[in-house]
Design an enzyme around this catalytic site. Structure first.
Site, mmCIF file in Angstrom:
data_model
loop_
_atom_site.group_PDB
_atom_site.id
_atom_site.type_symbol
_atom_site.label_atom_id
_atom_site.label_comp_id
_atom_site.label_asym_id
_atom_site.label_seq_id
_atom_site.Cartn_x
_atom_site.Cartn_y
_atom_site.Cartn_z
ATOM 1 N N ARG A 125 -2.538 -2.035 -3.601
ATOM 2 C CA ARG A 125 -3.762 -1.282 -3.364
ATOM 3 C C ARG A 125 -3.742 -0.067 -4.287
ATOM 4 N NH1 ARG A 125 -5.181 3.286 0.995
ATOM 5 N NH2 ARG A 125 -7.433 3.345 0.709
ATOM 6 N N ASN B 1 0.884 -1.173 0.000
ATOM 7 C CA ASN B 1 0.000 0.000 0.000
ATOM 8 C C ASN B 1 0.918 1.217 0.000
ATOM 9 O OD1 ASN B 1 -1.778 2.085 0.474
ATOM 10 N ND2 ASN B 1 -2.796 1.137 2.219
ATOM 11 N N GLU C 152 -7.530 -5.296 5.183
ATOM 12 C CA GLU C 152 -7.486 -4.989 3.759
ATOM 13 C C GLU C 152 -6.323 -5.687 3.063
ATOM 14 O OE1 GLU C 152 -9.030 -0.572 3.202
ATOM 15 O OE2 GLU C 152 -7.966 -0.803 5.102
ATOM 16 N N ARG D 6 -12.621 15.540 7.680
ATOM 17 C CA ARG D 6 -13.513 15.859 6.559
ATOM 18 C C ARG D 6 -14.918 16.125 7.068
ATOM 19 N NH1 ARG D 6 -11.676 10.591 3.710
ATOM 20 N NH2 ARG D 6 -9.533 11.083 3.113
ATOM 21 N N HIS E 160 -13.067 2.726 0.240
ATOM 22 C CA HIS E 160 -12.968 1.707 1.295
ATOM 23 C C HIS E 160 -13.578 0.376 0.845
ATOM 24 C CE1 HIS E 160 -13.033 5.257 4.351
ATOM 25 N NE2 HIS E 160 -11.775 4.940 4.056
#
Length: 399
Positions: free
Chosen positions: A94, A7, A385, A242, A183
């Site tokens: 990823r 990643n 993940e 955010r 996601h």
């Protein structure tokens, strides 16, 4: 099959090595501050079920320099887990944005790389870094098949009525402006685990990924049919920094009436809002501490955070026409019992009944926190993940 999962970020690389079909990594690690002063490597090796941690501080001017250091650690004569870089059979990458092109995992070739580059404008902070990771891995792990696993792919199952925006059709047809969702690797992993736990491959599941970035997905029979993030990762839930959903009129007001430049609005909504903007903290542990000390603003922010989750639970239960399970995952979802409690409060009419005592019990694996008589199962499932990426690579190449 030796599958090395990467990643790659703008100044970091996370990695894990799996010997699939085993689900336990043989090593994992994190490179930080690549291209900056005093880079660091934290490398963990799992030997005979014991973890050995190796930490290094050094100068890593590029991602290639960093990955060469990792290759040296992987082949170290004392703690190495492979003999040579050529032992890596697959490198799984990823990649955040796959646009509409990639609805599934793909073996990387020149055409795939060009498409990832073409999508840079849709994920300017992520896709360029992911692409760099691919180019570097191709140089170091020369015999490996390079595979891309896209965060957006899982949500490509959404129906058009869910992913389209109510703007002139040309914006979709010519510019591909639509909801993509993110996601996806996490939502796919935990929804599959939930379906296995329920012994029901057709289960209707709401997955709730709560980290610094937050998103939810409505999953019907293993397919994502709606998700809270859209064209970019800004919409939906209240997040660490955010804003989540906000009336676009606020943006026009800030620009037209207050005199903000668009770059300033972008920074405001992405980096200075959410829990950071409401409380001064983006980490839920700091916010929980502030609440315990009587901070009313922190308490209100916490309520807003949970309230937004609750609204999406209601909406997605309607979209799914019923519900079999809710899944909490990622850092906050897995560890913050109070967020889970507030998000599930007063939802009895939907068949959602949380057990306070079960909810408080820490667990490193899957746990059920609903009451015995709750029609809807409430589950906490740690996301993984990297394992999901490795498994998708294995499935693709074993066909």
């Amino acid at each position: 099959m030796n599958i090395f999962v990467i990643n790659s970020g703008s100044s970091s690389i996370k990695y894990q090595l799996f010997k699939i079909p085993s689900e336990k990594p043989v090593c994992s690690g994190l490179l930080e501050r690549i291209g900056l002063s005093e880079s660091t490597i934290t490398h963990k090796v799992f030997i005979d079920n014991e973890e050995k941690v190796i930490k290094k501080r050094l100068t890593l001017p590029t991602h290639e320099a960093g990955l060469l250091e990792v290759a040296a650690l992987l082949t170290d004569k004392n703690t190495g887990v492979i003999k040579e870089p050529e032992d890596i059979e697959v490198v799984g990458h990823r990649v955040v944005h796959g646009g509409e092109t990639f609805a599934a995992t793909a073996v990387i070739n020149d055409a795939v790389k060009e498409e990832i580059k073409r999508l840079f404008p849709l994920a300017p902070l992520h896709n360029p870094a992911n692409y760099t990771g691919i180019e570097v891995a191709e140089k170091i792990f020369t015999k490996a098949v390079q595979v891309a696993v896209f965060d957006t792919a899982f949500h490509q199952a959404m129906p058009e009525k869910a992913f389209r925006y109510a703007i002139p059709q040309s914006f979709y047809k010519d510019l591909r402006i639509r909801a993509y969702g993110f996601h996806g690797t996490s939502h796919k992993y935990v929804s599959q685990r939930a379906a296995e736990y329920l012994h029901n491959p057709k289960a209707r599941i709401i997955t709730i990924h709560l980290g610094n970035g937050c998103s939810m997905a409505a999953v019907d029979g293993g397919k994502s049919i709606d998700t809270s993030m859209g064209f970019g990762p800004l919409s939906g839930l209240v997040m660490g920094t955010r804003s989540g959903d906000i009336d676009p009129s606020v943006i026009f007001h800030l620009v037209d009436e207050v005199g903000y430049e668009l770059d300033k609005v972008k920074a405001l909504l992405n980096k200075q809002s959410g829990m950071q903007g409401l409380t001064g903290f983006s980490d839920m542990r700091d916010i929980s501490k502030a609440i315990a000390e009587g901070d009313r603003e922190a308490e209100m922010a916490y309520e807003m955070y949970a309230y937004r989750i609750k609204k999406y639970i209601g909406a997605y239960t309607a979209v799914l026409n019923g519900l079999d399970a809710i899944v909490f995952t990622a850092g906050v979802g897995e560890n913050d019992e109070n967020v889970r409690k507030r998000a599930c409060a007063n939802l009895d009419f939907l068949g959602i009944k949380l057990d306070d005592e079960r909810n408080k019990v820490p667990s490193s694996g899957l746990k059920e926190i609903s009451t015995e008589n709750s029609p809807v199962k409430i589950l906490v499932i740690p996301t993984n993940e990297e394992l999901e990426i490795a498994q998708q690579c294995y499935e693709l190449l074993s066909k």
